[in-house]
Write an enzyme that holds these catalytic residues in place. Structure first.
Site, PDB file in Angstrom:
ATOM      1  N   ARG A   1      -7.638  26.870 -32.731  1.00 28.77           N
ATOM      2  CA  ARG A   1      -6.198  26.636 -32.765  1.00 28.77           C
ATOM      3  C   ARG A   1      -5.611  27.234 -34.048  1.00 28.77           C
ATOM      4  O   ARG A   1      -5.936  26.803 -35.158  1.00 28.77           O
ATOM      5  CB  ARG A   1      -5.887  25.149 -32.700  1.00 28.77           C
ATOM      6  CG  ARG A   1      -6.385  24.483 -31.420  1.00 28.77           C
ATOM      7  CD  ARG A   1      -5.756  23.125 -31.233  1.00 28.77           C
ATOM      8  NE  ARG A   1      -6.388  22.387 -30.143  1.00 28.77           N
ATOM      9  CZ  ARG A   1      -5.903  21.278 -29.611  1.00 28.77           C
ATOM     10  NH1 ARG A   1      -4.766  20.768 -30.080  1.00 28.77           N
ATOM     11  NH2 ARG A   1      -6.535  20.652 -28.641  1.00 28.77           N
TER      12      ARG A   1
ATOM     13  N   GLY B   1      -4.520  10.665 -30.967  1.00 30.17           N
ATOM     14  CA  GLY B   1      -4.933  10.200 -32.287  1.00 30.17           C
ATOM     15  C   GLY B   1      -4.001   9.187 -32.908  1.00 30.17           C
ATOM     16  O   GLY B   1      -4.245   8.717 -34.023  1.00 30.17           O
TER      17      GLY B   1
ATOM     18  N   ARG C   1      -3.418  14.972 -17.513  1.00 30.59           N
ATOM     19  CA  ARG C   1      -2.606  16.175 -17.671  1.00 30.59           C
ATOM     20  C   ARG C   1      -3.522  17.360 -17.918  1.00 30.59           C
ATOM     21  O   ARG C   1      -4.723  17.211 -18.090  1.00 30.59           O
ATOM     22  CB  ARG C   1      -1.663  16.023 -18.868  1.00 30.59           C
ATOM     23  CG  ARG C   1      -2.414  15.660 -20.160  1.00 30.59           C
ATOM     24  CD  ARG C   1      -1.508  15.622 -21.373  1.00 30.59           C
ATOM     25  NE  ARG C   1      -2.141  14.992 -22.521  1.00 30.59           N
ATOM     26  CZ  ARG C   1      -2.979  15.572 -23.356  1.00 30.59           C
ATOM     27  NH1 ARG C   1      -3.345  16.832 -23.137  1.00 30.59           N
ATOM     28  NH2 ARG C   1      -3.496  14.924 -24.375  1.00 30.59           N
TER      29      ARG C   1
ATOM     30  N   LYS D   1      -6.808  -0.448 -31.355  1.00 33.21           N
ATOM     31  CA  LYS D   1      -6.173   0.662 -30.647  1.00 33.21           C
ATOM     32  C   LYS D   1      -4.995   0.184 -29.809  1.00 33.21           C
ATOM     33  O   LYS D   1      -5.094  -0.829 -29.100  1.00 33.21           O
ATOM     34  CB  LYS D   1      -7.172   1.367 -29.730  1.00 33.21           C
ATOM     35  CG  LYS D   1      -8.275   2.124 -30.453  1.00 33.21           C
ATOM     36  CD  LYS D   1      -9.119   2.919 -29.470  1.00 33.21           C
ATOM     37  CE  LYS D   1     -10.116   3.801 -30.169  1.00 33.21           C
ATOM     38  NZ  LYS D   1     -10.892   4.627 -29.209  1.00 33.21           N
TER      39      LYS D   1
END
Length: 454
Positions: free
Chosen positions: A337, A164, A291, A157
């Site tokens: 969504r 993602g 956020r 990572k």
């Protein structure tokens, strides 16, 4: 704070403008040439063009955003989500210019934005973390030593990754050698930071996140969890609260862990602490999003707390108006969504003109959108058309209401993910909540087209 410039676009810009107006604050919309007829431009008190369609020439251009503040007299900036929302450098510049950045302090964003440092913070706070390297791994030999300790499969990572992006999965040493170099190269290209770390891959996990709010006086609360496991290529498609798999004991543990992590980071503003939950219901800290989230609406409907309004009040220096025991969790909520993508063609983007746009209504149905009939969805940005949020007494009632609402949702001129959501609501594994993070990708790999029409 008197006038807020919204450094974003689309439905989140509209959402922020509404919260500002509820507080009696003036608003400034910024827009690219492609967004000149966008809804956030129409709703704001003032609007100013900041450049060409590519985000690098408009929404990501910090000097232009600062100039827009100077021209309009804005004394605060809300970054929304995406774009510059988690950019510590942007927050720092706003602070040095005397602008009220509506989010955590830049040093908090910097500390938690580094995934390796965030993991150390979680460890210190007593939260379970995913086994992996103790920070950044600098070379192949060090990386291979770490993998020997934790075993395959592993994630590679990027420390500066998110959404993602910047993730590779290796199942053996041969794959690892190739992907380690590829991950570092991608991280350098995408985030201007080549650093990566190694993490054990939790097999068949659920993605569960906890919403937090913290003020500038050390008061921090959580507002429950959201289950965001229905994802395609690590992009969320359906979110719900509460998670249908958690026991009350695990739910309490997640909430306490999230608050402890936030306290350890001296967190203020709205934020989300993300976890993976394995098949044994053991949870592991993953990251903190500094956020407001796309799916914040789920928590708003579940708790009755206006998260964006509270985020602004925190930035204005107000204390949280409630304590943990004051927060109530009533019923069940899901968010779907609705993106301009074609599920039958591997979710191919489908920008273009909305020949008609007829959202659903009725009790317990909320639609957050910046679209209208005749609006042109530009190809330059994300493909979101709307967020459909459904509330009910329980999960079964939400599923039934969602079917009704999706049948009422009519979009013409572009393809949308409505057929995908209709498919999921008829799927037995979804109905029974017997799925994991790989569920949708496995369906796609098996050739599923998700072509149920509404």
């Amino acid at each position: 704070m008197q006038k807020v410039l919204i450094a974003n676009r689309g439905e989140i810009a509209v959402r922020i403008i509404r919260a500002c107006h509820d507080l009696g604050l003036q608003t400034v919309a910024v827009y690219s040439e492609a967004d000149s007829e966008a809804l956030h431009v129409l709703h704001a008190d003032e609007a100013i063009c900041i450049g060409e369609a590519p985000s690098q020439k408009s929404y990501l251009k910090i000097p232009t955003l600062l100039s827009a503040c100077e021209i309009t007299g804005a004394d605060a900036i809300h970054p929304g989500y995406g774009f510059l929302a988690e950019n510590a450098g942007f927050a720092s510049i706003c602070e040095s210019c005397g602008l009220n950045f509506i989010g955590p302090p830049s040093q908090t964003i910097l500390a938690l934005g580094d995934k390796a440092k965030a993991k150390k913070t979680a460890k210190k706070a007593g939260s379970p973390v995913i086994p992996g390297s103790d920070g950044v791994v600098d070379d192949m030999d060090q990386a291979l030593e770490e993998v020997k300790k934790i075993g395959y499969p592993v994630f590679i990572k990027a420390v500066a990754g998110g959404g993602g992006k910047g993730i590779r999965i290796a199942n053996n040493e041969q794959e690892f050698r190739k992907l380690f170099l590829a991950a570092r190269a991608e991280a350098e290209l995408s985030f201007a930071n080549p650093d990566v770390y190694i993490e054990k891959m939790i097999v068949n996990p659920r993605h569960v996140e906890v919403q937090i709010l913290g003020d500038k006086y050390g008061n921090i609360v959580h507002l429950g969890e959201r289950d965001c496991t229905i994802q395609r290529r690590r992009q969320k498609l359906i979110e719900e609260a509460p998670s249908p798999i958690l026991s009350s004991k695990i739910r309490q543990g997640l909430g306490e862990a999230a608050v402890n992590i936030a306290k350890a980071a001296n967190y203020s503003s709205a934020g989300t602490v993300e976890f993976l939950v394995d098949a044994n219901n053991d949870f592991y800290f993953m990251e903190v999003n500094t956020r407001i989230q796309v799916e914040h609406t789920v928590t708003e409907e579940l708790t009755g707390v206006d998260l964006v309004l509270q985020q602004i009040r925190i930035a204005m220096g107000e204390k949280l108006p409630f304590q943990q025991n004051d927060i109530e969790f009533l019923g069940h909520v899901m968010e779907f969504r609705i993106n301009a993508e074609d599920p039958s063609r591997n979710f191919m983007p489908s920008p273009g003109k909305l020949e008609y746009y007829l959202p659903p209504g009725g009790p317990h149905v909320r639609v957050d959108s910046a679209c209208y009939s005749g609006y042109v969805i530009p190809p330059n940005y994300d493909s979101m058309v709307a967020k459909l949020i459904i509330k009910g007494k329980n999960r079964s009632e939400v599923i039934m209401r969602a079917k009704r609402a999706l049948r009422e949702f009519h979009i013409g001129g572009v393809s949308s993910t409505i057929p995908f959501h209709m498919f999921m609501l008829e799927n037995e594994k979804f109905i029974d909540s017997e799925y994991d993070l790989n569920f949708v990708d496995s369906l796609i790999a098996d050739g599923c087209r998700f072509d149920i029409e509404n």
